[in-house]
Motif scaffolding. Structure first.
Motif, PDB file in Angstrom:
ATOM      1  N   THR A  44      -2.737  13.110  -1.435  1.00 16.29           N
ATOM      2  CA  THR A  44      -2.051  12.307  -2.219  1.00 16.29           C
ATOM      3  C   THR A  44      -0.577  12.684  -2.419  1.00 16.29           C
ATOM      4  OG1 THR A  44      -4.008  11.106  -3.186  1.00 16.29           O
ATOM      5  CG2 THR A  44      -1.933  10.389  -4.172  1.00 16.29           C
ATOM      6  N   ARG A  45      -0.207  13.539  -2.808  1.00 14.56           N
ATOM      7  CA  ARG A  45       1.200  14.136  -2.976  1.00 14.56           C
ATOM      8  C   ARG A  45       1.884  14.071  -1.829  1.00 14.56           C
ATOM      9  NH1 ARG A  45      -1.728  17.861  -6.394  1.00 14.56           N
ATOM     10  NH2 ARG A  45      -1.598  19.354  -4.903  1.00 14.56           N
ATOM     11  N   GLU A  46       1.396  14.285  -0.721  1.00 16.95           N
ATOM     12  CA  GLU A  46       2.055  14.413   0.401  1.00 16.95           C
ATOM     13  C   GLU A  46       2.401  13.131   0.843  1.00 16.95           C
ATOM     14  OE1 GLU A  46      -0.315  16.787   3.385  1.00 16.95           O
ATOM     15  OE2 GLU A  46       0.169  18.586   2.364  1.00 16.95           O
ATOM     16  N   VAL A  47       1.286  12.087   0.831  1.00 18.39           N
ATOM     17  CA  VAL A  47       1.479  10.728   0.925  1.00 18.39           C
ATOM     18  C   VAL A  47       2.759  10.248   0.094  1.00 18.39           C
ATOM     19  CG1 VAL A  47       0.779   8.366   0.865  1.00 18.39           C
ATOM     20  CG2 VAL A  47      -0.654  10.193   1.894  1.00 18.39           C
ATOM     21  N   TYR A  48       2.808  10.479  -1.003  1.00 17.71           N
ATOM     22  CA  TYR A  48       3.874  10.185  -1.970  1.00 17.71           C
ATOM     23  C   TYR A  48       5.152  10.618  -1.395  1.00 17.71           C
ATOM     24  CZ  TYR A  48       6.465   9.673  -6.559  1.00 17.71           C
ATOM     25  OH  TYR A  48       7.518   9.170  -7.276  1.00 17.71           O
ATOM     26  N   ALA A  49       5.201  11.862  -0.979  1.00 18.44           N
ATOM     27  CA  ALA A  49       6.435  12.485  -0.303  1.00 18.44           C
ATOM     28  C   ALA A  49       7.050  11.821   0.944  1.00 18.44           C
ATOM     29  CB  ALA A  49       6.058  13.851  -0.370  1.00 18.44           C
ATOM     30  N   GLY A  50       6.012  11.214   1.670  1.00 20.57           N
ATOM     31  CA  GLY A  50       6.280  10.578   2.837  1.00 20.57           C
ATOM     32  C   GLY A  50       5.469  10.761   3.782  1.00 20.57           C
ATOM     33  N   GLY A  51       4.188  11.437   3.880  1.00 20.55           N
ATOM     34  CA  GLY A  51       3.032  11.223   4.893  1.00 20.55           C
ATOM     35  C   GLY A  51       2.561  12.478   4.734  1.00 20.55           C
ATOM     36  N   MET A  52       1.068  12.390   5.029  1.00 22.85           N
ATOM     37  CA  MET A  52       0.071  13.463   4.703  1.00 22.85           C
ATOM     38  C   MET A  52       0.458  14.617   5.987  1.00 22.85           C
ATOM     39  SD  MET A  52      -3.888  13.531   4.211  1.00 22.85           S
ATOM     40  CE  MET A  52      -3.988  11.883   3.290  1.00 22.85           C
ATOM     41  N   SER A  66      -0.842   5.225  -0.254  1.00 19.67           N
ATOM     42  CA  SER A  66       0.232   4.353   0.126  1.00 19.67           C
ATOM     43  C   SER A  66       0.566   3.170  -0.579  1.00 19.67           C
ATOM     44  CB  SER A  66       0.073   3.961   1.657  1.00 19.67           C
ATOM     45  OG  SER A  66      -0.164   5.191   2.474  1.00 19.67           O
ATOM     46  N   PHE A  67      -0.585   2.330  -0.984  1.00 26.88           N
ATOM     47  CA  PHE A  67      -0.495   0.883  -1.716  1.00 26.88           C
ATOM     48  C   PHE A  67      -0.104   1.376  -3.184  1.00 26.88           C
ATOM     49  CE2 PHE A  67      -2.601  -2.144  -4.405  1.00 26.88           C
ATOM     50  CZ  PHE A  67      -2.011  -3.230  -3.898  1.00 26.88           C
ATOM     51  N   TYR A  68      -0.484   2.351  -3.547  1.00 26.68           N
ATOM     52  CA  TYR A  68       0.066   2.691  -5.137  1.00 26.68           C
ATOM     53  C   TYR A  68       1.168   3.335  -4.969  1.00 26.68           C
ATOM     54  CZ  TYR A  68      -4.152   0.647  -7.318  1.00 26.68           C
ATOM     55  OH  TYR A  68      -4.864  -0.205  -7.570  1.00 26.68           O
ATOM     56  N   CYS A  69       1.800   3.885  -4.047  1.00 28.21           N
ATOM     57  CA  CYS A  69       3.172   4.193  -3.860  1.00 28.21           C
ATOM     58  C   CYS A  69       4.231   2.725  -4.037  1.00 28.21           C
ATOM     59  CB  CYS A  69       3.520   4.858  -2.506  1.00 28.21           C
ATOM     60  SG  CYS A  69       3.070   6.737  -2.604  1.00 28.21           S
ATOM     61  N   ALA A  70       3.537   1.699  -3.324  1.00 31.51           N
ATOM     62  CA  ALA A  70       4.022   0.472  -3.364  1.00 31.51           C
ATOM     63  C   ALA A  70       4.162   0.068  -4.598  1.00 31.51           C
ATOM     64  CB  ALA A  70       3.480  -0.395  -2.214  1.00 31.51           C
ATOM     65  N   VAL A  71       2.754   0.119  -5.435  1.00 29.77           N
ATOM     66  CA  VAL A  71       2.705  -0.574  -6.850  1.00 29.77           C
ATOM     67  C   VAL A  71       3.716   0.114  -8.038  1.00 29.77           C
ATOM     68  CG1 VAL A  71       1.019  -0.698  -8.830  1.00 29.77           C
ATOM     69  CG2 VAL A  71       0.270  -1.010  -6.169  1.00 29.77           C
ATOM     70  N   VAL A  72       3.799   1.353  -7.890  1.00 27.96           N
ATOM     71  CA  VAL A  72       4.665   2.024  -8.981  1.00 27.96           C
ATOM     72  C   VAL A  72       6.162   1.721  -8.526  1.00 27.96           C
ATOM     73  CG1 VAL A  72       3.199   4.008  -9.169  1.00 27.96           C
ATOM     74  CG2 VAL A  72       4.821   4.148  -7.605  1.00 27.96           C
ATOM     75  N   ARG A  73       6.403   1.597  -7.244  1.00 28.28           N
ATOM     76  CA  ARG A  73       7.923   0.934  -7.107  1.00 28.28           C
ATOM     77  C   ARG A  73       8.045  -0.536  -7.119  1.00 28.28           C
ATOM     78  NH1 ARG A  73       6.559   5.175  -3.939  1.00 28.28           N
ATOM     79  NH2 ARG A  73       8.073   6.829  -3.331  1.00 28.28           N
TER      80      ARG A  73
END
Length: 181
Positions: A117-125, A150-157
């Protein structure tokens, strides 16, 4: 304060009023665009009720995104929701420690889910993390984890860009597990 108005059911066309069955501030702002609110809610509902990823692991992944983004809304809501799906206070403390690279009580799969998840947040696993997770998760679960993170990265933004307020009833979750100063 939110950058757009919080709407109420009476502000909406009759066919859009069900979008506010949960009167949380996020939904009340998103319904300024009923179509976007409907699409946003559809994926959110799948993640919560249809995804094949273990619900506790799913909530840990969502909490990881909320913690990384320092998103008060996401963090507070999913501390509560996480509790509903088996996340303990000890898990939350361990997630914070794991994010800081400190020893913690999480089992190896949970730590690996958080790493992915941290890697997805940073740009991709990464390929290596993806392969490690594949040893424990089905292909369907891999997609569900990736889509969830990925969806929750969009949610927080979305929350940050619309400046969505945390409802008072969620403040105790922020008080119990505050972000670093």
């Amino acid at each position: 304060m939110a950058r757009l108005p919080y709407l109420n059911p009476e502000d909406l066309a009759e066919e859009d009023r069900p979008l506010l069955k949960r009167m949380i501030t996020l939904h009340r702002c998103l319904v300024n665009s009923p179509g976007a609110a409907r699409a946003f809610g559809g994926l959110g509902q799948y993640i919560r009720y249809g995804a094949k990823l273990d619900p506790r692991l799913r909530e840990l992944a969502i909490l990881q995104v909320g913690w990384l983004a320092r998103s008060p809304y996401e963090w507070s809501h999913h501390v509560k929701i996480g509790h509903d799906f088996g996340v303990t206070d000890a898990d939350i403390e361990a997630l914070i420690a794991e994010t800081d690279g400190r020893p913690n009580s999480l089992e190896p799969l949970a730590r690996l889910v958080l790493k992915g998840t941290r890697e997805v947040y940073a740009g991709g696993m990464s390929e290596a993390t993806f392969r490690e997770l594949q040893a424990h998760l089905t292909n369907e679960q891999m997609v569900d984890l990736t889509v969830t993170a990925s969806f929750y990265c969009a949610v927080v933004r979305t929350l940050a860009s619309l400046a969505i307020d945390v409802e008072p009833e969620y403040q105790p979750y922020l008080d119990r597990f505050p972000f670093p100063a």
